[in-house]
Design a protein around this motif. Structure first.
Motif, short mmCIF file in Angstrom:
data_model
loop_
_atom_site.label_atom_id
_atom_site.label_comp_id
_atom_site.label_asym_id
_atom_site.label_seq_id
_atom_site.Cartn_x
_atom_site.Cartn_y
_atom_site.Cartn_z
N ASP A 87 0.75 -1.41 0.13
CA ASP A 87 0.03 -0.07 -0.01
C ASP A 87 1.06 1.34 0.02
O ASP A 87 0.43 2.30 -0.52
N VAL A 88 2.22 1.15 0.47
CA VAL A 88 2.92 2.37 0.54
C VAL A 88 3.77 2.65 -0.77
O VAL A 88 4.48 3.61 -0.86
N ALA A 89 3.43 1.71 -1.70
CA ALA A 89 4.22 2.19 -2.97
C ALA A 89 3.79 3.39 -3.68
O ALA A 89 2.65 3.68 -3.70
N PRO A 90 4.74 4.16 -4.14
CA PRO A 90 4.19 5.34 -4.99
C PRO A 90 3.11 5.20 -5.93
O PRO A 90 2.21 6.26 -6.10
N VAL B 184 9.31 1.95 -8.90
CA VAL B 184 9.40 0.49 -8.61
C VAL B 184 10.93 0.13 -8.22
O VAL B 184 11.18 -0.77 -7.17
N LEU B 185 11.93 0.88 -8.91
CA LEU B 185 13.39 0.38 -8.12
C LEU B 185 13.39 0.86 -6.77
O LEU B 185 13.94 0.35 -6.08
N THR B 186 12.85 2.13 -6.21
CA THR B 186 12.92 2.62 -5.05
C THR B 186 12.29 1.47 -4.02
O THR B 186 12.63 1.18 -3.03
N VAL B 187 10.79 1.16 -4.52
CA VAL B 187 10.38 0.09 -3.80
C VAL B 187 10.99 -1.08 -3.42
O VAL B 187 11.09 -1.87 -2.25
N ARG C 151 14.55 -1.45 -3.59
CA ARG C 151 15.58 -1.24 -2.86
C ARG C 151 15.28 -1.12 -1.54
O ARG C 151 16.04 -1.30 -0.49
N ASN C 152 14.13 -0.52 -1.17
CA ASN C 152 13.81 -0.12 0.26
C ASN C 152 13.51 -1.32 0.74
O ASN C 152 13.64 -1.67 2.05
N GLU C 153 12.91 -2.55 0.11
CA GLU C 153 12.65 -3.97 0.81
C GLU C 153 13.96 -4.78 0.97
O GLU C 153 14.26 -5.65 1.80
N GLY D 8 19.46 -2.78 -13.90
CA GLY D 8 19.95 -3.07 -15.12
C GLY D 8 19.76 -2.63 -16.43
O GLY D 8 18.92 -1.70 -16.42
N ASN D 9 20.10 -3.28 -17.52
CA ASN D 9 19.86 -2.44 -18.73
C ASN D 9 18.20 -2.52 -19.34
O ASN D 9 17.87 -1.65 -19.62
N LYS D 10 17.77 -3.60 -18.89
CA LYS D 10 16.29 -3.85 -19.24
C LYS D 10 15.44 -4.10 -18.04
O LYS D 10 14.28 -3.47 -17.94
N ALA D 11 16.00 -4.95 -17.16
CA ALA D 11 15.26 -5.19 -15.76
C ALA D 11 15.99 -5.10 -14.81
O ALA D 11 17.39 -4.51 -14.47
N ILE D 12 15.23 -4.76 -13.65
CA ILE D 12 15.82 -4.77 -12.31
C ILE D 12 15.90 -5.98 -11.52
O ILE D 12 15.40 -6.79 -11.56
N TYR D 13 17.30 -6.02 -11.35
CA TYR D 13 17.95 -7.52 -10.52
C TYR D 13 17.88 -7.39 -9.14
O TYR D 13 18.14 -6.51 -8.41
N VAL D 14 17.10 -8.23 -8.51
CA VAL D 14 17.01 -8.60 -7.16
C VAL D 14 17.52 -9.76 -6.92
O VAL D 14 17.21 -10.89 -7.34
#
Length: 298
Positions: free
Chosen positions: A35-38, A107-110, A112-114, A122-128
């Motif tokens: 619910d806290v996601a921007p 999405v990147l912020t959410v 990284r916060n978690e 990354g180039n195309k995707a965000i790596y977790v």
């Protein structure tokens, strides 16, 4: 019959574990939907795609591919509209104030916060990165994409709906994961459920060739291998895996005009140079020669 033994192909045909991927998907999905996601309150959906989403994952394959899609805005391909229809489209819609750039940052912020600083943009995707309870995950932040065939007004329009996102160079990549999944499932059923095991066999053969340094990594992405098998005639499948693979390889070898092959979503040609959505022809030729050699030299 020569070639790769049936026992080896039976091993390669097995699907990898899905429990870990399912748990990972649910964990990351829960994070993205907090619910806290921007972007909370906007029309957002989280989807599992890639090998796990299409049941073509192989043993030892660990990365989970997830798409988070924003539907409140979209980008369009209007190339098939005439001038009058294009004008009507532009008069009907205005530019969004919250688009892909803002959405990806959020999405990147959410994530990284978690999950901390190990999350990479990354180039195309965000790596977790993986943890004890979670596999490595690639998250693609995408918006809706519409490929228009007709626009005579809001009550008379026709388009194929997909997703799109951008790489670091600013190249737009449009894809159609829903159509890909539905078409692969139908083709799998039409082949009496031989298609997806054969995809897993081809993927394992690729992995062996890469490990043996007979094929460069990245030449044959799984997405394009699924597209390749999607185009194979149904008569290639059946009897046993050895016979099926031999027929597929013979079909690849004998085909003189492969320019009409399509991706599994049926929105693009499979083999073309210079397109992010297509398999470069030289890379396909390299893979074809390598896997035929693997068969002949086994």
């Amino acid at each position: 019959m020569m070639g790769i033994p049936e026992d080896q192909l039976k091993t390669w045909a097995k699907q990898g574990s899905v429990q870990g991927s399912s748990e990972t998907y649910n964990l990351v999905k829960e994070t993205l939907e907090e619910d806290v996601a921007p972007y909370h309150g906007k029309d957002v959906s989280v989807l599992l795609q890639g090998s796990y989403g299409n049941d073509t994952n192989i043993i030892g394959e660990s990365d989970v591919d997830i798409v988070i899609r924003l539907k409140d805005c979209w980008q369009s391909d209007l190339s098939e509209l005439n001038e009058e229809q294009e004008t009507a489209y532009k008069e009907a819609y205005s530019n969004a104030t919250y688009g892909h750039v803002e959405f990806r940052k959020d999405v990147l912020t959410v994530l990284r916060n978690e999950y901390g600083k190990g999350v990479e943009d990354g180039n195309k995707a965000i790596y977790v990165p993986p943890s004890d309870a979670r596999r490595a995950t690639d998250v693609v932040a995408a918006i809706q994409f519409r490929r228009y065939f007709k626009f005579n007004g809001l009550q008379d329009q026709s388009y194929a709906e997909g997703i799109c996102f951008y790489d670091k160079a600013g190249t737009r990549i449009a894809n159609y994961p829903k159509q890909h999944s539905e078409n692969m499932t139908k083709r799998h059923q039409d082949s009496n459920e031989w298609l997806k095991p054969m995809v897993r066999i081809i993927k394992n053969a690729r992995t062996k060739m890469v490990n043996d340094e007979a094929l460069e990594a990245g030449i044959a992405p799984s997405y394009f291998l699924e597209g390749l098998l999607y185009n194979a005639p149904l008569e290639c499948f059946g009897t046993n895996y050895n016979t099926s693979l031999q027929k597929v390889l013979q079909w690849m070898y004998d085909t003189e005009d492969d320019t009409k092959w399509v991706t599994a979503n049926e929105q693009y040609y499979l083999l073309r140079d210079g397109y992010a959505t297509c398999w470069p022809t030289g890379n396909y030729a390299t893979f074809k020669n390598a896997i035929i050699k693997l068969w002949n030299d086994w």
